[in-house]
Design an enzyme around this catalytic site. Sequence first.
Site, short mmCIF file in Angstrom:
data_model
loop_
_atom_site.label_atom_id
_atom_site.label_comp_id
_atom_site.label_asym_id
_atom_site.label_seq_id
_atom_site.Cartn_x
_atom_site.Cartn_y
_atom_site.Cartn_z
N SER A 258 -0.44 0.35 7.58
CA SER A 258 -0.40 -0.13 6.49
C SER A 258 0.55 -0.50 5.60
O SER A 258 0.93 -1.89 6.19
CB SER A 258 -0.56 0.90 5.11
OG SER A 258 -0.80 1.09 3.82
N THR A 259 1.14 -0.46 5.10
CA THR A 259 2.98 -1.66 4.63
C THR A 259 3.62 -2.17 6.07
O THR A 259 3.31 -1.20 6.32
CB THR A 259 3.44 -0.63 3.78
OG1 THR A 259 2.74 -0.31 2.05
CG2 THR A 259 4.13 -1.89 2.79
N HIS B 84 -4.91 -0.61 6.15
CA HIS B 84 -5.69 -0.91 4.81
C HIS B 84 -5.27 -1.91 3.97
O HIS B 84 -4.41 -2.90 4.06
CB HIS B 84 -4.11 0.00 4.00
CG HIS B 84 -4.24 1.73 4.20
ND1 HIS B 84 -3.10 2.28 4.12
CD2 HIS B 84 -5.35 1.97 5.43
CE1 HIS B 84 -3.60 3.80 4.23
NE2 HIS B 84 -5.05 3.62 5.07
N MET C 137 3.04 3.37 3.60
CA MET C 137 2.98 4.76 3.29
C MET C 137 2.13 5.52 3.60
O MET C 137 0.99 5.20 3.88
CB MET C 137 2.76 4.03 1.03
CG MET C 137 4.66 2.97 0.97
SD MET C 137 3.98 2.27 -0.41
CE MET C 137 2.70 1.96 -0.87
N ASP D 115 -1.25 9.08 5.58
CA ASP D 115 -2.89 8.66 6.22
C ASP D 115 -3.35 8.27 7.58
O ASP D 115 -2.24 7.81 8.08
CB ASP D 115 -3.43 7.18 5.39
CG ASP D 115 -5.51 7.45 6.10
OD1 ASP D 115 -6.06 7.80 6.46
OD2 ASP D 115 -5.33 6.06 6.66
#
Length: 370
Positions: A192-193, A219, A310, A313
Amino acid sequence: MAVKVLVVDDSSFFRRRVSEILELDSDIKVIDFAVNGKEAVEKAASLKPDVITMDVEMPVLDGISAVKQIMASNPTPILMFSSLTREGASATLDALDAGALDFLPKKFEDIARNSDDAIKSLQTKVKEIGRRRLSRFSTIAPTRQSTRPAAGSKTSISQPDRTFQRAGALSTSGSTAKASGKKYQLVAIGTSTGGPVALQTILTQLPANFPYPILLIQHMPAAFTPAFASRLNSLCKIRVKEAQQGDRLEAGVAYLAPGGQQMMVESRGTLKVFEDDSPRITYKPSVDVTFASAAKAYQGDVLAVVLTGMGADGRDGARMLKQAGATIWAQDEKTCVVYGMPQAIANAGLASEHIALPDVAVRITKEVGC
Protein backbone atom coordinates in the site's frame (compact mmCIF):
# COMPACT_ATOMS: atom_id res chain seq x y z
CA MET A 1 4.24 16.14 19.64
CA ALA A 2 2.01 17.25 16.77
CA VAL A 3 3.01 16.51 13.18
CA LYS A 4 3.91 19.82 11.50
CA VAL A 5 2.47 20.22 8.01
CA LEU A 6 3.16 22.62 5.16
CA VAL A 7 0.17 22.78 2.77
CA VAL A 8 1.06 23.62 -0.84
CA ASP A 9 -1.59 24.50 -3.42
CA ASP A 10 -2.39 27.44 -5.69
CA SER A 11 -6.08 27.20 -4.78
CA SER A 12 -6.98 29.18 -1.67
CA PHE A 13 -10.12 27.06 -1.25
CA PHE A 14 -8.16 23.81 -1.28
CA ARG A 15 -5.49 25.15 1.06
CA ARG A 16 -8.17 26.16 3.52
CA ARG A 17 -10.09 22.87 3.20
CA VAL A 18 -6.99 20.70 3.70
CA SER A 19 -5.97 22.78 6.70
CA GLU A 20 -9.43 22.50 8.27
CA ILE A 21 -9.46 18.72 7.86
CA LEU A 22 -5.96 18.20 9.20
CA GLU A 23 -6.44 20.39 12.26
CA LEU A 24 -9.55 18.46 13.30
CA ASP A 25 -6.90 16.05 14.60
CA SER A 26 -5.07 17.41 17.64
CA ASP A 27 -1.95 15.46 16.62
CA ILE A 28 -1.57 17.56 13.46
CA LYS A 29 -0.61 21.24 13.17
CA VAL A 30 -0.59 23.17 9.88
CA ILE A 31 2.34 25.55 10.26
CA ASP A 32 2.10 27.45 6.96
CA PHE A 33 0.99 27.53 3.32
CA ALA A 34 2.71 27.86 -0.04
CA VAL A 35 0.97 28.92 -3.26
CA ASN A 36 3.45 27.44 -5.75
CA GLY A 37 6.36 25.04 -5.96
CA LYS A 38 9.05 27.71 -5.64
CA GLU A 39 7.56 28.93 -2.38
CA ALA A 40 7.25 25.31 -1.21
CA VAL A 41 10.98 24.73 -1.75
CA GLU A 42 11.84 27.89 0.19
CA LYS A 43 9.50 27.12 3.10
CA ALA A 44 10.60 23.48 3.27
CA ALA A 45 14.12 24.79 3.92
CA SER A 46 13.16 27.49 6.42
CA LEU A 47 10.33 25.83 8.35
CA LYS A 48 11.46 22.15 8.35
CA PRO A 49 7.93 20.68 8.31
CA ASP A 50 7.39 17.02 9.17
CA VAL A 51 5.11 16.54 6.14
CA ILE A 52 4.31 18.52 3.00
CA THR A 53 1.02 18.14 1.11
CA MET A 54 1.65 19.08 -2.50
CA ASP A 55 -0.51 19.80 -5.54
CA VAL A 56 0.81 18.58 -8.89
CA GLU A 57 -0.20 21.46 -11.15
CA MET A 58 0.89 24.91 -9.94
CA PRO A 59 2.28 28.13 -11.45
CA VAL A 60 5.91 29.30 -11.20
CA LEU A 61 7.16 25.81 -10.30
CA ASP A 62 5.06 22.66 -10.64
CA GLY A 63 4.70 20.01 -7.95
CA ILE A 64 6.98 17.42 -9.56
CA SER A 65 9.84 19.90 -9.94
CA ALA A 66 9.27 21.07 -6.37
CA VAL A 67 9.46 17.50 -5.08
CA LYS A 68 12.77 16.97 -6.88
CA GLN A 69 14.27 20.15 -5.41
CA ILE A 70 13.02 19.46 -1.89
CA MET A 71 14.29 15.88 -1.92
CA ALA A 72 17.68 17.09 -3.16
CA SER A 73 18.11 19.81 -0.54
CA ASN A 74 15.77 19.17 2.41
CA PRO A 75 14.37 15.60 2.21
CA THR A 76 10.84 15.69 3.63
CA PRO A 77 7.89 13.25 3.49
CA ILE A 78 5.57 14.55 0.75
CA LEU A 79 1.94 13.60 0.14
CA MET A 80 0.72 14.49 -3.36
CA PHE A 81 -2.81 15.48 -4.34
CA SER A 82 -3.79 14.41 -7.81
CA SER A 83 -6.72 14.55 -10.21
CA LEU A 84 -8.16 11.16 -11.16
CA THR A 85 -7.32 11.42 -14.84
CA ARG A 86 -4.82 9.58 -17.00
CA GLU A 87 -2.67 12.70 -17.13
CA GLY A 88 -3.03 13.14 -13.37
CA ALA A 89 -2.03 9.53 -12.79
CA SER A 90 1.07 9.85 -14.93
CA ALA A 91 2.10 13.08 -13.20
CA THR A 92 1.56 11.55 -9.76
CA LEU A 93 3.71 8.56 -10.66
CA ASP A 94 6.39 11.01 -11.81
CA ALA A 95 6.13 12.70 -8.39
CA LEU A 96 6.50 9.38 -6.58
CA ASP A 97 9.48 8.58 -8.77
CA ALA A 98 10.95 11.95 -7.78
CA GLY A 99 10.64 11.12 -4.08
CA ALA A 100 7.07 11.76 -2.88
CA LEU A 101 5.87 9.05 -0.52
CA ASP A 102 2.17 8.76 -1.23
CA PHE A 103 -0.81 10.41 -2.90
CA LEU A 104 -4.54 11.02 -2.55
CA PRO A 105 -7.22 12.07 -5.03
CA LYS A 106 -7.80 15.81 -4.95
CA LYS A 107 -11.57 15.34 -4.84
CA PHE A 108 -12.25 14.27 -1.25
CA GLU A 109 -15.35 12.33 -2.24
CA ASP A 110 -13.04 10.05 -4.26
CA ILE A 111 -10.92 9.14 -1.23
CA ALA A 112 -13.48 6.92 0.48
CA ARG A 113 -17.14 5.88 0.67
CA ASN A 114 -18.15 8.84 2.85
CA SER A 115 -16.76 12.11 4.14
CA ASP A 116 -15.83 10.72 7.56
CA ASP A 117 -13.73 7.99 5.96
CA ALA A 118 -12.14 10.53 3.63
CA ILE A 119 -11.19 12.82 6.51
CA LYS A 120 -9.73 9.93 8.49
CA SER A 121 -7.77 8.70 5.47
CA LEU A 122 -6.07 12.07 4.97
CA GLN A 123 -5.31 12.52 8.66
CA THR A 124 -3.94 8.99 9.02
CA LYS A 125 -1.69 9.22 5.98
CA VAL A 126 -0.22 12.53 7.17
CA LYS A 127 0.46 11.19 10.67
CA GLU A 128 1.92 7.90 9.48
CA ILE A 129 4.42 9.41 7.05
CA GLY A 130 5.13 12.33 9.38
CA ARG A 131 6.13 10.13 12.27
CA ARG A 132 8.77 8.48 10.09
CA ARG A 133 10.55 11.76 9.36
CA LEU A 134 13.32 11.66 11.94
CA SER A 135 14.36 8.06 11.33
CA ARG A 136 13.93 8.21 7.57
CA PHE A 137 14.64 11.64 6.18
CA SER A 138 16.60 13.89 8.49
CA THR A 139 19.97 12.20 7.89
CA ILE A 140 19.42 10.75 4.42
CA ALA A 141 20.49 12.49 1.27
CA PRO A 142 18.74 11.44 -1.91
CA THR A 143 20.83 9.27 -4.25
CA ARG A 144 18.18 7.97 -6.58
CA GLN A 145 17.34 9.87 -9.71
CA SER A 146 14.26 9.56 -11.86
CA THR A 147 15.07 7.54 -14.97
CA ARG A 148 11.79 7.32 -16.75
CA PRO A 149 12.80 5.80 -20.10
CA ALA A 150 11.48 6.38 -23.56
CA ALA A 151 8.44 4.33 -24.48
CA GLY A 152 9.29 0.71 -25.15
CA SER A 153 12.71 0.75 -23.48
CA LYS A 154 13.60 -1.62 -20.66
CA THR A 155 15.90 0.50 -18.51
CA SER A 156 15.87 -0.14 -14.77
CA ILE A 157 15.93 2.61 -12.18
CA SER A 158 19.30 3.37 -10.68
CA GLN A 159 20.14 1.83 -7.34
CA PRO A 160 20.37 2.31 -4.45
CA ASP A 161 17.17 4.18 -3.65
CA ARG A 162 17.53 7.27 -1.50
CA THR A 163 14.84 6.16 0.93
CA PHE A 164 16.49 3.00 2.08
CA GLN A 165 20.14 3.74 2.74
CA ARG A 166 20.65 3.38 6.47
CA ALA A 167 23.34 1.51 8.29
CA GLY A 168 22.09 -1.69 9.89
CA ALA A 169 18.89 -1.77 7.87
CA LEU A 170 19.20 -5.36 6.66
CA SER A 171 17.28 -8.06 8.49
CA THR A 172 17.97 -10.78 5.95
CA SER A 173 20.64 -10.19 3.35
CA GLY A 174 19.72 -11.19 -0.17
CA SER A 175 23.37 -11.85 -0.96
CA THR A 176 24.00 -14.30 1.89
CA ALA A 177 20.63 -16.02 2.43
CA LYS A 178 20.27 -19.48 0.94
CA ALA A 179 17.37 -20.78 -1.11
CA SER A 180 15.06 -23.15 0.74
CA GLY A 181 14.80 -25.59 -2.14
CA LYS A 182 11.01 -25.36 -2.06
CA LYS A 183 9.12 -25.53 -5.38
CA TYR A 184 6.61 -22.83 -6.35
CA GLN A 185 3.96 -22.11 -8.95
CA LEU A 186 3.14 -18.49 -8.11
CA VAL A 187 4.58 -15.33 -6.53
CA ALA A 188 2.17 -12.82 -4.93
CA ILE A 189 3.13 -9.35 -3.63
CA GLY A 190 0.86 -7.06 -1.61
CA THR A 191 1.52 -3.44 -0.63
CA SER A 192 0.00 0.00 0.00
CA THR A 193 1.66 3.28 1.11
CA GLY A 194 5.14 3.42 -0.42
CA GLY A 195 4.27 0.51 -2.67
CA PRO A 196 4.74 2.07 -6.13
CA VAL A 197 8.42 2.78 -5.52
CA ALA A 198 8.88 -0.52 -3.67
CA LEU A 199 7.34 -2.53 -6.50
CA GLN A 200 9.42 -0.67 -9.08
CA THR A 201 12.56 -1.34 -7.03
CA ILE A 202 11.83 -5.08 -6.97
CA LEU A 203 10.36 -5.74 -10.40
CA THR A 204 13.06 -3.88 -12.35
CA GLN A 205 15.60 -6.32 -10.93
CA LEU A 206 13.81 -9.52 -11.98
CA PRO A 207 15.17 -11.35 -15.05
CA ALA A 208 13.19 -11.81 -18.27
CA ASN A 209 13.23 -15.59 -17.74
CA PHE A 210 11.46 -15.37 -14.36
CA PRO A 211 9.90 -18.85 -14.03
CA TYR A 212 6.50 -18.06 -12.47
CA PRO A 213 3.60 -15.62 -12.82
CA ILE A 214 3.45 -12.77 -10.31
CA LEU A 215 0.33 -11.23 -8.78
CA LEU A 216 0.63 -7.58 -7.66
CA ILE A 217 -1.89 -6.04 -5.26
CA GLN A 218 -1.33 -2.32 -4.73
CA HIS A 219 -3.91 -0.08 -3.03
CA MET A 220 -4.51 2.43 -5.83
CA PRO A 221 -7.47 4.18 -7.53
CA ALA A 222 -8.86 2.77 -10.78
CA ALA A 223 -7.58 5.74 -12.80
CA PHE A 224 -4.02 5.02 -11.71
CA THR A 225 -3.50 1.29 -12.25
CA PRO A 226 -3.39 1.34 -16.08
CA ALA A 227 -0.70 4.03 -16.04
CA PHE A 228 1.22 2.26 -13.28
CA ALA A 229 1.15 -1.09 -15.10
CA SER A 230 2.29 0.61 -18.30
CA ARG A 231 5.14 2.36 -16.52
CA LEU A 232 6.33 -0.82 -14.85
CA ASN A 233 6.17 -2.66 -18.17
CA SER A 234 8.37 0.00 -19.79
CA LEU A 235 10.96 -0.33 -17.01
CA CYS A 236 11.06 -4.08 -16.43
CA LYS A 237 12.57 -7.05 -18.24
CA ILE A 238 9.52 -9.09 -17.31
CA ARG A 239 6.12 -8.15 -18.76
CA VAL A 240 3.73 -6.19 -16.53
CA LYS A 241 0.02 -5.71 -17.32
CA GLU A 242 -3.16 -4.65 -15.60
CA ALA A 243 -5.09 -7.85 -14.87
CA GLN A 244 -8.25 -8.59 -16.85
CA GLN A 245 -11.07 -11.05 -16.37
CA GLY A 246 -10.09 -14.46 -17.76
CA ASP A 247 -6.34 -13.80 -18.01
CA ARG A 248 -4.33 -17.01 -18.17
CA LEU A 249 -1.31 -16.77 -15.89
CA GLU A 250 2.03 -16.98 -17.69
CA ALA A 251 5.57 -17.31 -16.38
CA GLY A 252 7.49 -14.05 -16.44
CA VAL A 253 4.36 -11.89 -16.43
CA ALA A 254 3.22 -9.72 -13.49
CA TYR A 255 -0.51 -9.00 -13.21
CA LEU A 256 -1.48 -5.78 -11.39
CA ALA A 257 -4.88 -5.84 -9.71
CA PRO A 258 -7.10 -3.08 -11.19
CA GLY A 259 -8.01 -0.25 -8.85
CA GLY A 260 -11.53 -0.46 -7.47
CA GLN A 261 -11.81 -4.19 -8.22
CA GLN A 262 -10.77 -7.51 -6.74
CA MET A 263 -8.41 -10.00 -8.33
CA MET A 264 -8.74 -13.71 -7.57
CA VAL A 265 -7.26 -16.92 -8.88
CA GLU A 266 -10.26 -19.01 -9.93
CA SER A 267 -8.23 -22.14 -10.59
CA ARG A 268 -4.60 -22.82 -11.37
CA GLY A 269 -3.86 -20.52 -14.23
CA THR A 270 -6.98 -18.34 -14.53
CA LEU A 271 -7.76 -14.90 -13.07
CA LYS A 272 -11.11 -13.52 -11.99
CA VAL A 273 -11.41 -9.72 -11.87
CA PHE A 274 -14.66 -8.27 -10.57
CA GLU A 275 -16.43 -5.34 -8.96
CA ASP A 276 -16.89 -5.75 -5.22
CA ASP A 277 -19.60 -3.82 -3.37
CA SER A 278 -19.15 -5.65 -0.07
CA PRO A 279 -19.10 -3.15 2.83
CA ARG A 280 -17.04 -5.65 4.86
CA ILE A 281 -14.00 -5.30 2.60
CA THR A 282 -12.26 -1.95 2.96
CA TYR A 283 -9.69 -2.26 0.21
CA LYS A 284 -10.40 -2.67 -3.48
CA PRO A 285 -8.16 -4.33 -4.48
CA SER A 286 -7.55 -6.29 -1.30
CA VAL A 287 -4.40 -8.28 -0.56
CA ASP A 288 -6.45 -10.59 1.66
CA VAL A 289 -8.84 -11.47 -1.16
CA THR A 290 -6.08 -12.30 -3.64
CA PHE A 291 -3.94 -14.18 -1.11
CA ALA A 292 -6.94 -16.24 0.04
CA SER A 293 -7.77 -17.26 -3.51
CA ALA A 294 -4.13 -18.17 -4.16
CA ALA A 295 -4.16 -20.39 -1.07
CA LYS A 296 -7.22 -22.22 -2.39
CA ALA A 297 -5.87 -22.60 -5.93
CA TYR A 298 -2.19 -23.26 -5.28
CA GLN A 299 -2.08 -24.40 -1.63
CA GLY A 300 1.55 -24.33 -0.52
CA ASP A 301 3.09 -23.59 -3.92
CA VAL A 302 3.07 -19.82 -3.34
CA LEU A 303 5.76 -17.34 -2.33
CA ALA A 304 3.94 -14.34 -0.85
CA VAL A 305 5.62 -11.04 0.06
CA VAL A 306 4.02 -8.22 2.07
CA LEU A 307 5.57 -4.80 1.59
CA THR A 308 5.22 -1.33 3.09
CA GLY A 309 1.72 -0.04 3.80
CA MET A 310 -0.76 1.15 6.42
CA GLY A 311 -3.17 -1.19 8.17
CA ALA A 312 -3.25 -4.97 8.21
CA ASP A 313 -4.50 -5.94 4.74
CA GLY A 314 -2.82 -9.22 3.80
CA ARG A 315 -2.62 -10.69 7.31
CA ASP A 316 -5.70 -12.91 7.04
CA GLY A 317 -4.84 -14.02 3.52
CA ALA A 318 -1.25 -14.71 4.54
CA ARG A 319 -2.53 -16.83 7.41
CA MET A 320 -4.52 -18.95 4.97
CA LEU A 321 -1.47 -19.29 2.74
CA LYS A 322 0.71 -20.24 5.70
CA GLN A 323 -1.77 -22.89 6.81
CA ALA A 324 -1.66 -24.34 3.29
CA GLY A 325 2.14 -24.57 3.45
CA ALA A 326 3.08 -21.43 1.49
CA THR A 327 6.11 -19.24 2.21
CA ILE A 328 5.48 -15.75 3.62
CA TRP A 329 8.03 -12.94 3.70
CA ALA A 330 7.65 -9.38 5.00
CA GLN A 331 9.60 -6.20 4.34
CA ASP A 332 11.64 -5.17 7.36
CA GLU A 333 10.70 -2.14 9.44
CA LYS A 334 13.66 0.09 8.65
CA THR A 335 13.06 0.13 4.90
CA CYS A 336 9.27 0.57 5.05
CA VAL A 337 7.66 3.92 4.37
CA VAL A 338 4.93 2.75 6.76
CA TYR A 339 5.48 -0.37 8.85
CA GLY A 340 1.84 -1.39 9.10
CA MET A 341 1.05 -4.31 6.82
CA PRO A 342 4.43 -6.02 7.33
CA GLN A 343 4.16 -5.46 11.08
CA ALA A 344 0.76 -7.17 11.10
CA ILE A 345 2.37 -10.16 9.38
CA ALA A 346 5.28 -10.14 11.81
CA ASN A 347 3.10 -9.82 14.92
CA ALA A 348 0.99 -12.76 13.75
CA GLY A 349 4.12 -14.90 13.41
CA LEU A 350 3.48 -15.57 9.73
CA ALA A 351 6.72 -14.38 8.10
CA SER A 352 9.69 -16.71 7.85
CA GLU A 353 11.94 -13.83 6.77
CA HIS A 354 12.00 -10.04 7.23
CA ILE A 355 13.90 -8.53 4.32
CA ALA A 356 15.20 -5.04 3.53
CA LEU A 357 13.70 -3.68 0.33
CA PRO A 358 16.96 -3.49 -1.68
CA ASP A 359 17.43 -7.24 -1.04
CA VAL A 360 13.92 -8.47 -1.88
CA ALA A 361 14.48 -9.00 -5.62
CA VAL A 362 17.78 -10.82 -5.12
CA ARG A 363 16.18 -12.97 -2.46
CA ILE A 364 13.19 -13.83 -4.68
CA THR A 365 15.32 -14.75 -7.68
CA LYS A 366 17.53 -16.95 -5.52
CA GLU A 367 14.54 -18.63 -3.89
CA VAL A 368 12.80 -19.48 -7.18
CA GLY A 369 16.01 -20.62 -8.84
CA CYS A 370 16.64 -18.09 -11.61
